[in-house]
Design a protein around this motif. Structure first.
Motif, short mmCIF file in Angstrom:
data_model
loop_
_atom_site.label_atom_id
_atom_site.label_comp_id
_atom_site.label_asym_id
_atom_site.label_seq_id
_atom_site.Cartn_x
_atom_site.Cartn_y
_atom_site.Cartn_z
N SER A 1 5.22 0.88 -6.99
CA SER A 1 5.04 2.25 -6.52
C SER A 1 5.04 2.31 -5.00
CB SER A 1 3.74 2.84 -7.08
OG SER A 1 2.61 2.18 -6.53
N GLY A 2 4.76 1.18 -4.36
CA GLY A 2 4.82 1.10 -2.90
C GLY A 2 6.14 0.51 -2.43
N ASP A 3 7.19 0.61 -3.24
CA ASP A 3 8.54 0.13 -2.90
C ASP A 3 8.63 -1.39 -2.79
OD1 ASP A 3 9.60 2.71 -2.86
OD2 ASP A 3 9.02 3.01 -0.76
N GLY A 4 7.79 -2.11 -3.51
CA GLY A 4 7.94 -3.55 -3.59
C GLY A 4 9.14 -3.91 -4.45
N SER A 5 9.67 -5.11 -4.27
CA SER A 5 10.84 -5.51 -5.06
C SER A 5 10.43 -5.83 -6.50
CB SER A 5 11.51 -6.73 -4.44
OG SER A 5 10.71 -7.89 -4.61
N ALA A 6 11.36 -5.62 -7.42
CA ALA A 6 11.07 -5.85 -8.83
C ALA A 6 10.76 -7.32 -9.09
CB ALA A 6 12.25 -5.40 -9.68
N LYS A 7 11.54 -8.22 -8.48
CA LYS A 7 11.34 -9.65 -8.70
C LYS A 7 9.97 -10.10 -8.20
CE LYS A 7 13.15 -14.19 -7.37
NZ LYS A 7 14.18 -14.92 -6.60
N ALA A 8 9.63 -9.70 -6.97
CA ALA A 8 8.35 -10.09 -6.39
C ALA A 8 7.19 -9.50 -7.19
CB ALA A 8 8.27 -9.65 -4.94
N SER A 9 7.37 -8.29 -7.70
CA SER A 9 6.31 -7.63 -8.45
C SER A 9 6.06 -8.33 -9.77
CB SER A 9 6.68 -6.16 -8.69
OG SER A 9 6.80 -5.47 -7.46
N PRO B 1 0.83 -1.22 0.00
CA PRO B 1 0.00 0.00 0.00
C PRO B 1 0.86 1.27 0.00
CG PRO B 1 0.00 -1.03 2.17
CD PRO B 1 0.69 -1.99 1.25
N SER B 2 0.38 2.28 -0.73
CA SER B 2 1.10 3.56 -0.79
C SER B 2 0.19 4.62 -1.38
CB SER B 2 2.37 3.44 -1.64
OG SER B 2 2.02 3.21 -3.01
N ILE B 3 0.53 5.87 -1.13
CA ILE B 3 -0.22 6.99 -1.72
C ILE B 3 -0.07 6.96 -3.24
CG2 ILE B 3 -0.40 9.49 -1.88
CD1 ILE B 3 -1.40 8.36 0.74
N ALA B 4 1.14 6.70 -3.71
CA ALA B 4 1.37 6.64 -5.16
C ALA B 4 0.53 5.53 -5.78
CB ALA B 4 2.84 6.41 -5.45
N GLY B 5 0.42 4.39 -5.07
CA GLY B 5 -0.38 3.29 -5.57
C GLY B 5 -1.85 3.66 -5.68
N LEU B 6 -2.35 4.44 -4.70
CA LEU B 6 -3.74 4.89 -4.76
C LEU B 6 -3.98 5.78 -5.97
CD1 LEU B 6 -4.49 5.65 -1.00
CD2 LEU B 6 -5.53 3.86 -2.40
N TYR B 7 -3.04 6.70 -6.22
CA TYR B 7 -3.18 7.56 -7.39
C TYR B 7 -3.09 6.75 -8.69
CZ TYR B 7 -3.13 12.04 -4.96
OH TYR B 7 -3.46 13.13 -4.18
N LEU B 8 -2.22 5.77 -8.70
CA LEU B 8 -2.09 4.92 -9.89
C LEU B 8 -3.37 4.13 -10.13
CD1 LEU B 8 -0.23 4.09 -12.15
CD2 LEU B 8 0.74 2.33 -10.67
N ALA B 9 -3.98 3.66 -9.03
CA ALA B 9 -5.25 2.94 -9.13
C ALA B 9 -6.35 3.87 -9.67
CB ALA B 9 -5.66 2.40 -7.77
N LEU B 10 -6.41 5.10 -9.17
CA LEU B 10 -7.40 6.06 -9.66
C LEU B 10 -7.16 6.38 -11.13
CD1 LEU B 10 -9.77 7.93 -9.06
CD2 LEU B 10 -8.14 9.67 -8.28
N SER B 11 -5.91 6.47 -11.51
CA SER B 11 -5.57 6.71 -12.91
C SER B 11 -6.07 5.56 -13.79
CB SER B 11 -4.05 6.85 -13.06
OG SER B 11 -3.68 6.92 -14.42
N ALA B 12 -5.88 4.33 -13.32
CA ALA B 12 -6.34 3.17 -14.08
C ALA B 12 -7.85 3.17 -14.24
CB ALA B 12 -5.89 1.88 -13.38
N VAL B 13 -8.57 3.57 -13.18
CA VAL B 13 -10.03 3.65 -13.27
C VAL B 13 -10.44 4.69 -14.30
CG1 VAL B 13 -12.14 4.24 -12.01
CG2 VAL B 13 -10.40 2.82 -10.92
N GLY B 14 -9.75 5.84 -14.29
CA GLY B 14 -10.07 6.88 -15.26
C GLY B 14 -9.87 6.43 -16.69
N PHE B 15 -8.73 5.80 -16.98
CA PHE B 15 -8.47 5.32 -18.34
C PHE B 15 -9.42 4.18 -18.72
CE2 PHE B 15 -4.06 7.06 -17.53
CZ PHE B 15 -4.23 8.15 -18.38
N PHE B 16 -9.75 3.34 -17.74
CA PHE B 16 -10.69 2.24 -18.00
C PHE B 16 -12.07 2.80 -18.40
CE2 PHE B 16 -14.08 -0.52 -16.34
CZ PHE B 16 -13.82 -1.69 -17.02
N LEU B 17 -12.53 3.80 -17.68
CA LEU B 17 -13.83 4.40 -17.99
C LEU B 17 -13.80 5.14 -19.32
CD1 LEU B 17 -14.89 5.78 -14.48
CD2 LEU B 17 -15.94 3.89 -15.73
#
Length: 272
Positions: free
Chosen positions: A158-166, A48-64
């Motif tokens: 965006s929430g500082d997860g590792s590249a491999k795990a992501s 979880p992260s603030i950047a992730g929330l904004y990225l999620a909102l961005s995805a909803v906008g483009f999806f709509l």
């Protein structure tokens, strides 16, 4: 599509000349919401992260924006109140998507761009099919499922997860989404043709389970991911057998439930 405007008078919200707002503002495919929110929820639960929330909102906008923008492109040679309204909604949704994506860039480093860039060709395949009126083609749906699954690793990064795990997270989401698309298509096909073959969806589920087993052996994913995918295969076999007695709406709601189950298991296995 335009000729039916005169019959679109009902209790729902309407624009001028009897055009219903819902038919323009919201996508027709209800299953698309599950494909969208599953990777979003998984990414936010894992990292979880603030950047992730904004990225999620961005995805909803483009999806709509996809639906009204497609209406504009398909009707670009003829003007109507419906097309004009679709253009306004497309601009609104695109503005939300761009603004939210810009905010995500401010709140984190740009490493989350990698899965999105890799997914871009798949997204373009789906858009190309949309804009030529071939939205229901299998290639389009599979490409869209792979592209939208990239939201899970992007949000995790965006929430500082590792590249491999992501990237493993992306593979898990593809192992969920692609067989789900084939399962839904198989069930809808069985409703139309009694001898429709379940082979593609079964092969896809088996490959997904094999991939999860490989990840588990390599300690890249929890064995619980394997359990989740096995449960999805069982639901596919049972669901296909009962497809002729299930409505498309019921099928959609059941997929939302199984998608939520998968997200919960995968996210929980990440913590425990």
């Amino acid at each position: 599509m335009v000729g039916s405007e005169g019959t679109l008078v009902g209790k729902q919200s309407r624009a001028q000349n009897g055009v219903r707002l819902k038919t323009i503002a919201l996508p027709a495919e209800h299953g698309g919401w599950g494909l969208l929110f599953e990777p979003i929820a998984l990414g936010l639960l894992v990292a979880p992260s603030i950047a992730g929330l904004y990225l999620a909102l961005s995805a909803v906008g483009f999806f709509l924006a996809r639906h009204p923008l497609t209406l504009v492109v398909l009707n670009r040679k003829r003007s109507s109140p419906r097309t004009a309204l679709a253009r306004r909604f497309a601009m609104l949704y695109l503005a939300i998507g761009i603004a939210s994506f810009s905010a995500a860039l401010v709140f984190t480093q740009h490493q989350f761009m990698l899965p999105l860039l890799i997914a871009t060709p798949f997204a373009l395949v789906q858009v190309a099919h949309d804009w030529t009126g071939r939205r229901r083609v299998l290639l389009s749906e599979l490409a869209g499922a792979i592209a939208i699954s990239s939201l899970a690793p992007a949000i995790a990064l965006s929430g500082d997860g590792s590249a491999k795990a992501s990237l493993v997270l992306w593979a898990i989401m593809i192992a969920r989404e692609v067989p789900a698309v084939l399962y839904v298509r198989a069930c809808l096909g069985r409703r139309r043709v009694s001898d429709a073959s379940p082979a593609p969806m079964i092969v896809a589920h088996i490959l997904a389970i094999v991939a999860a087993v490989v990840f588990a052996i390599a300690n890249a994913a929890s064995p619980w991911v394997v359990v989740a995918l096995i449960l999805l295969m069982i639901r596919a076999v049972v669901g296909f057998a009962k497809a002729r007695t299930v409505t498309a709406k019921q099928l959609g709601f059941s997929e939302i439930a199984f998608g939520a189950m998968t997200v919960i298991i995968v996210a929980a296995s990440n913590y425990f």
